[in-house]
Design a protein around this motif. Sequence first.
Motif, mmCIF file in Angstrom:
data_model
loop_
_atom_site.group_PDB
_atom_site.id
_atom_site.type_symbol
_atom_site.label_atom_id
_atom_site.label_comp_id
_atom_site.label_asym_id
_atom_site.label_seq_id
_atom_site.Cartn_x
_atom_site.Cartn_y
_atom_site.Cartn_z
ATOM 1 N N GLY A 1 0.816 -1.209 0.000
ATOM 2 C CA GLY A 1 0.000 0.000 0.000
ATOM 3 C C GLY A 1 0.848 1.257 0.000
ATOM 4 N N VAL A 2 1.945 1.250 0.765
ATOM 5 C CA VAL A 2 2.853 2.398 0.784
ATOM 6 C C VAL A 2 3.436 2.636 -0.610
ATOM 7 N N ARG A 3 3.842 1.567 -1.270
ATOM 8 C CA ARG A 3 4.532 1.701 -2.552
ATOM 9 C C ARG A 3 3.601 2.051 -3.705
ATOM 10 N N TRP A 4 2.374 1.531 -3.669
ATOM 11 C CA TRP A 4 1.542 1.607 -4.867
ATOM 12 C C TRP A 4 0.200 2.301 -4.695
ATOM 13 N N VAL A 5 -0.207 2.609 -3.465
ATOM 14 C CA VAL A 5 -1.509 3.276 -3.256
ATOM 15 C C VAL A 5 -1.254 4.508 -2.404
ATOM 16 N N GLY A 6 -0.744 5.551 -3.023
ATOM 17 C CA GLY A 6 -0.287 6.712 -2.267
ATOM 18 C C GLY A 6 -1.304 7.807 -2.073
ATOM 19 N N ASP A 7 -2.375 7.825 -2.857
ATOM 20 C CA ASP A 7 -3.332 8.932 -2.796
ATOM 21 C C ASP A 7 -4.100 8.920 -1.475
ATOM 22 N N LEU A 8 -4.187 10.083 -0.847
ATOM 23 C CA LEU A 8 -4.961 10.234 0.385
ATOM 24 C C LEU A 8 -6.116 11.188 0.138
ATOM 25 N N GLY A 9 -7.333 10.686 0.259
ATOM 26 C CA GLY A 9 -8.499 11.550 0.157
ATOM 27 C C GLY A 9 -8.792 12.208 1.499
ATOM 28 N N GLN A 10 -9.636 13.211 1.481
ATOM 29 C CA GLN A 10 -9.985 13.889 2.725
ATOM 30 C C GLN A 10 -10.631 12.919 3.712
ATOM 31 N N GLU A 11 -11.359 11.934 3.185
ATOM 32 C CA GLU A 11 -12.029 10.958 4.050
ATOM 33 C C GLU A 11 -11.037 10.018 4.741
ATOM 34 N N ASP A 12 -9.782 10.003 4.283
ATOM 35 C CA ASP A 12 -8.767 9.131 4.881
ATOM 36 C C ASP A 12 -8.072 9.769 6.081
ATOM 37 N N LEU B 1 -4.738 8.917 13.841
ATOM 38 C CA LEU B 1 -3.339 9.336 13.738
ATOM 39 C C LEU B 1 -2.685 9.390 15.116
ATOM 40 N N MET B 2 -3.348 10.003 16.071
ATOM 41 C CA MET B 2 -2.749 10.146 17.397
ATOM 42 C C MET B 2 -2.683 8.812 18.134
ATOM 43 N N TRP B 3 -3.636 7.930 17.879
ATOM 44 C CA TRP B 3 -3.599 6.591 18.473
ATOM 45 C C TRP B 3 -2.406 5.800 17.930
ATOM 46 N N ASP B 4 -2.203 5.883 16.605
ATOM 47 C CA ASP B 4 -1.081 5.169 16.004
ATOM 48 C C ASP B 4 0.244 5.751 16.476
ATOM 49 N N LEU B 5 0.284 7.070 16.581
ATOM 50 C CA LEU B 5 1.493 7.728 17.074
ATOM 51 C C LEU B 5 1.806 7.287 18.503
ATOM 52 N N LYS B 6 0.788 7.209 19.340
ATOM 53 C CA LYS B 6 0.966 6.843 20.746
ATOM 54 C C LYS B 6 1.655 5.495 20.905
ATOM 55 N N ALA C 1 2.568 19.496 22.447
ATOM 56 C CA ALA C 1 1.191 19.832 22.077
ATOM 57 C C ALA C 1 1.081 19.917 20.556
ATOM 58 N N PHE C 2 0.019 19.337 20.015
ATOM 59 C CA PHE C 2 -0.250 19.355 18.581
ATOM 60 C C PHE C 2 -1.507 20.184 18.328
ATOM 61 N N THR C 3 -1.457 21.084 17.363
ATOM 62 C CA THR C 3 -2.637 21.813 16.912
ATOM 63 C C THR C 3 -2.778 21.611 15.416
ATOM 64 N N TYR C 4 -3.941 21.065 15.002
ATOM 65 C CA TYR C 4 -4.227 20.831 13.587
ATOM 66 C C TYR C 4 -5.166 21.933 13.110
ATOM 67 N N THR C 5 -4.644 22.820 12.300
ATOM 68 C CA THR C 5 -5.392 24.024 11.939
ATOM 69 C C THR C 5 -6.568 23.747 11.008
ATOM 70 N N ASP C 6 -6.583 22.590 10.360
ATOM 71 C CA ASP C 6 -7.650 22.279 9.405
ATOM 72 C C ASP C 6 -8.686 21.308 9.961
ATOM 73 N N LEU D 1 -3.628 18.526 9.512
ATOM 74 C CA LEU D 1 -3.769 17.078 9.674
ATOM 75 C C LEU D 1 -3.183 16.358 8.469
ATOM 76 N N ARG D 2 -3.375 16.897 7.279
ATOM 77 C CA ARG D 2 -2.820 16.256 6.083
ATOM 78 C C ARG D 2 -1.302 16.235 6.121
ATOM 79 N N ALA D 3 -0.686 17.347 6.478
ATOM 80 C CA ALA D 3 0.774 17.393 6.512
ATOM 81 C C ALA D 3 1.325 16.411 7.533
ATOM 82 N N MET D 4 0.715 16.350 8.723
ATOM 83 C CA MET D 4 1.212 15.444 9.754
ATOM 84 C C MET D 4 0.994 13.996 9.350
ATOM 85 N N THR D 5 -0.122 13.711 8.692
ATOM 86 C CA THR D 5 -0.381 12.351 8.216
ATOM 87 C C THR D 5 0.648 11.953 7.163
ATOM 88 N N GLU D 6 0.966 12.865 6.258
ATOM 89 C CA GLU D 6 1.973 12.580 5.234
ATOM 90 C C GLU D 6 3.345 12.336 5.858
#
Length: 225
Positions: free
Chosen positions: A96-107, A113-118, A134-139, A175-180
């Motif tokens: 999935g990392v190599r071949w399915v890179g597109d992230l939609g807003q619904e993703d 994200l914070m659970w996986d990070l933890k 502290a994390f602030t997601y402006t979007d 959130l998109r930048a941190m996810t990327e």
Amino acid sequence: MASTYGQFCPVAKAMEVLDERWTLLVVRELLCGSTHFNDLRRGVPRMSPTLLSKRLRRLERAGVVERRVVGGRTSYHLTRSGQELRGVVEALGAWGVRWVGDLGQEDLDPHLLMWDLKRTLPLDRWPRERTVVAFTYTDVEPRARRWWVVVDGASVDVCDADPGFEVDAALTTTLRAMTEIWRGDRAWEEAVRGRLVAIDAPADVVRAVPGWVGISTLGVVPRPA
């Protein structure tokens, strides 16, 4: 009765167990160390509790999951059969990392994200004393915009309400930048240099934060040239 493919092929027989919606994601959560129902739900936040219960029962009947009750509390554990799926799940993730890179807003999901990070923070890189980022997601909508990661030795807590401790570093991004970054799609250095991430802290802490947070386990998978 579960549907079948009507084939003797071992791949078909395996998929009769594994190809129902959400099933492999539940296995993924169990492989990541979640054993209790509420923790499993944090890893699949858009899956209903009813459906999660149904999938766990199906995996239990298939011999993939073992249900245990200790002191009145139920936990779920992969059997030997279930543990053998680790390679399958890791291979799917790498693909999935190599071949399915597109992230939609619904993703994009701050809770996931914070659970996986933890659960995958490189704690050996953090200071020995209690440290708060502290994390602030402006979007993100206001109720899910602010998060606090508290690391105290081997203890990690992720809060969506101010825990009341002094903040050592305040990170502001989307959130998109941190996810990327977390997925390994974008390097920390690139994100900071491009002002996609702002870190408010003393200079030495600013330099340390990318190493403290790191990237996901699959973030190191090489991309196609």
